[in-house]
Design a protein around this motif. Structure first.
Motif, mmCIF file in Angstrom:
data_model
loop_
_atom_site.group_PDB
_atom_site.id
_atom_site.type_symbol
_atom_site.label_atom_id
_atom_site.label_comp_id
_atom_site.label_asym_id
_atom_site.label_seq_id
_atom_site.Cartn_x
_atom_site.Cartn_y
_atom_site.Cartn_z
ATOM 1 N N VAL A 1 0.143 3.607 6.775
ATOM 2 C CA VAL A 1 -1.189 3.589 6.198
ATOM 3 C C VAL A 1 -1.639 4.972 6.003
ATOM 4 O O VAL A 1 -2.126 5.324 4.707
ATOM 5 C CB VAL A 1 -2.017 2.752 6.961
ATOM 6 C CG1 VAL A 1 -3.411 2.654 6.139
ATOM 7 C CG2 VAL A 1 -1.608 1.064 6.990
ATOM 8 N N GLN A 6 3.790 0.471 -6.329
ATOM 9 C CA GLN A 6 2.243 0.204 -6.869
ATOM 10 C C GLN A 6 2.812 -0.368 -8.249
ATOM 11 O O GLN A 6 3.636 0.016 -8.741
ATOM 12 C CB GLN A 6 1.499 1.308 -6.829
ATOM 13 C CG GLN A 6 1.059 1.825 -5.255
ATOM 14 C CD GLN A 6 0.313 0.654 -4.540
ATOM 15 O OE1 GLN A 6 -0.769 0.248 -4.886
ATOM 16 N NE2 GLN A 6 0.818 0.600 -3.561
ATOM 17 N N LEU A 33 -3.455 0.580 -3.171
ATOM 18 C CA LEU A 33 -3.613 1.830 -2.625
ATOM 19 C C LEU A 33 -4.958 2.327 -3.102
ATOM 20 O O LEU A 33 -5.862 2.982 -1.906
ATOM 21 C CB LEU A 33 -2.511 2.621 -2.475
ATOM 22 C CG LEU A 33 -2.581 3.877 -1.552
ATOM 23 C CD1 LEU A 33 -2.562 3.517 -0.306
ATOM 24 C CD2 LEU A 33 -1.373 4.839 -1.993
ATOM 25 N N VAL A 55 0.756 -1.166 -0.105
ATOM 26 C CA VAL A 55 -0.009 0.039 0.017
ATOM 27 C C VAL A 55 0.715 1.366 0.013
ATOM 28 O O VAL A 55 0.390 2.442 0.252
ATOM 29 C CB VAL A 55 -0.859 0.039 1.177
ATOM 30 C CG1 VAL A 55 -1.994 -1.016 1.198
ATOM 31 C CG2 VAL A 55 -0.389 0.125 2.446
ATOM 32 N N LEU A 84 -7.700 0.266 -1.404
ATOM 33 C CA LEU A 84 -7.680 0.487 0.093
ATOM 34 C C LEU A 84 -8.499 1.830 0.278
ATOM 35 O O LEU A 84 -9.306 1.805 1.080
ATOM 36 C CB LEU A 84 -6.249 0.533 0.564
ATOM 37 C CG LEU A 84 -6.143 0.818 1.933
ATOM 38 C CD1 LEU A 84 -6.969 -0.273 2.953
ATOM 39 C CD2 LEU A 84 -4.842 1.062 2.408
ATOM 40 N N LEU A 142 -5.656 -6.807 2.866
ATOM 41 C CA LEU A 142 -5.309 -5.547 3.357
ATOM 42 C C LEU A 142 -6.037 -5.505 4.777
ATOM 43 O O LEU A 142 -5.920 -4.474 5.575
ATOM 44 C CB LEU A 142 -6.078 -4.570 2.601
ATOM 45 C CG LEU A 142 -5.710 -4.342 1.289
ATOM 46 C CD1 LEU A 142 -6.708 -3.516 0.311
ATOM 47 C CD2 LEU A 142 -4.230 -3.740 1.181
#
Length: 437
Positions: A309, A170, A226, A165, A229, A201
């Motif tokens: 995060v 990525q 990401l 993430v 998420l 996740l």
């Protein structure tokens, strides 16, 4: 003559400059210049917490491919590739040919997704995409099918999930989806990439409660993992905020002293929801008799994963045309937390779980999470304005002052009780003095 040459040279320079700039404009008109959703974190944000953007275990994509500390995992990827291919009915060469064909067909689109990538040939970039996608897919397949008890330990799973993430780590989601269709979907036609990734996740989700995948359905139009998420934290029907400035802020302790009660909010349709309810008591005077307004807040666990995060989600929101719900949440928590005492109050209210070892560390994290961040939207304006209106009411405001001055510590309470006793003794003595015998 020299002056004439200089002037002619200037004319040529101007003409060439204009020609180059017009070429840039034409690229935009032709759709050749696109937004790059994968990039290095801006220096001003990276400098605040470099470890929040550097992968710890595995590199994904080209931006950290050369990092020396990650080379040991590069060899491990061969094992994951072997395990994935060996599970398919088709020969490995046939599967890899299908994967390479998909990636090569999108190679220009893949390059456009990266900003700051070193120069790679089409073959090298395609190899990176196929290898890293197969690693991710084999990892989540084993985890989703067998859990941590078969192949991985929980710490390793969390470390990999955290690396997946990071904004700088990525790969385009359409590449992952293409390789998924060439591999895992051949084994299990009912499999869902979104569902499997959401399961992974969960290991780095700092908020209590499971993700509500129904909010995003099974769409594949995410930028990357990401981005997936990020969508898991949005409400069912996200919309832009029309607020251009932050409301007046009061710390958690000050609000508590004024009668505001904090409680966990486990809203499954919007994980970041905050609700303010007055328990059917419209007038602040009722706060004196126990009818306090309740602010429901998502339960967050603050640990070594939380900052990573949140920072990556905030950077993603800051530099991507998406909704700024996570930044808005971080702003709200930053307003509630001024000192470690505020963290203590939120821990007592069971809306914060602090695993950092001290309230000072947790407060510092919350106080710096939005530093150097550009404010765009605030999705809790109604709640904060109502709290400010309540706080400034006569009884809550004076109740807060009373608690601040006389109940902020044990000695203050002792002094207050002593003063009351002295006043009572003085009154009694006065009564007996003036009372005729």
């Amino acid at each position: 003559m020299e002056n004439v040459d200089v002037e002619l040279g200037d004319v040529d320079n101007i003409r060439d400059t204009v020609h180059i700039l017009l070429g840039c404009v034409q690229k935009v008109l032709n759709g050749k210049v696109q937004f790059s959703p994968i990039y290095m974190a801006p220096t001003r944000l990276r400098n605040l917490s470099p470890n929040s953007f550097n992968p710890r275990v595995v590199s994904i994509g080209p931006l950290h491919k050369e990092d020396k500390s990650l080379q040991i995992t590069e060899g491990e990827k061969y094992t994951y590739l072997h395990d994935l291919l060996s599970r398919l009915d088709s020969p490995p060469e046939q599967t890899l040919k299908a994967c390479a064909k998909k990636v090569n067909a999108s190679i220009d689109r893949i390059r456009a997704c990266y900003n700051g990538m070193k120069t790679y040939s089409d073959v090298d970039l395609a190899k990176i995409m196929v290898m890293d996608a197969c690693f991710i897919l084999e990892f989540i397949f084993k985890l989703f099918r067998y859990g941590t008890s078969i192949t991985y330990n929980r710490l390793f799973v969390r470390s990999v999930a955290l690396d997946l993430v990071l904004i700088e780590n990525q790969m385009p989601f359409f590449v992952l989806q293409d390789i998924f269709e060439c591999t895992i979907l051949k084994m299990d036609p009912e499999a869902s990439l979104t569902t499997m990734l959401s399961y992974l996740l969960e290991y780095i989700n700092p908020f209590s409660g499971n993700f509500n995948i129904e909010n995003i359905g099974q769409e594949t139009t995410h930028d990357h993992i990401l981005g997936l998420l990020h969508k898991l934290y949005l409400p069912s029907h996200p919309k832009p905020s029309n607020v251009s400035s932050l409301p007046i802020a009061h710390s958690a302790l000050e609000l508590y002293r004024a009668g505001v009660k904090f409680q966990p909010n486990r809203n499954m349709t919007w994980p970041l929801a905050m609700d303010l309810k007055f328990c059917n008591c419209k007038h602040p005077i009722f706060s004196l008799f126990g009818a306090k307004p309740n602010l429901s807040i998502p339960v967050i666990c603050i640990n070594d994963v939380t900052e990573v995060v949140l920072r990556n989600l905030i950077v993603y929101e800051q530099y991507t045309p998406v909704y700024n719900y996570v930044t808005s949440y971080a702003m709200a928590m930053n307003m509630l937390v001024d000192t470690p005492v505020d963290i203590c109050k939120l821990v007592e209210s069971k809306v914060v779980i602090n695993h950092l070892g001290s309230n000072e560390k947790a407060a510092k994290m919350m106080n710096t999470i939005c530093k150097e961040v550009t404010f765009q939207d605030f999705y809790y304006t109604e709640q904060w304005e109502n709290m400010d209106r309540y706080y400034n009411g006569y009884f809550p405001r004076n109740l807060a002052k009373l608690k601040r001055y006389y109940f902020s510590g044990p000695w203050h309470v002792i002094v207050l009780v002593g003063g009351i006793l002295m006043f009572a003794i003085t009154v009694v003595q006065t009564i007996f003095t003036i009372k005729p015998t």
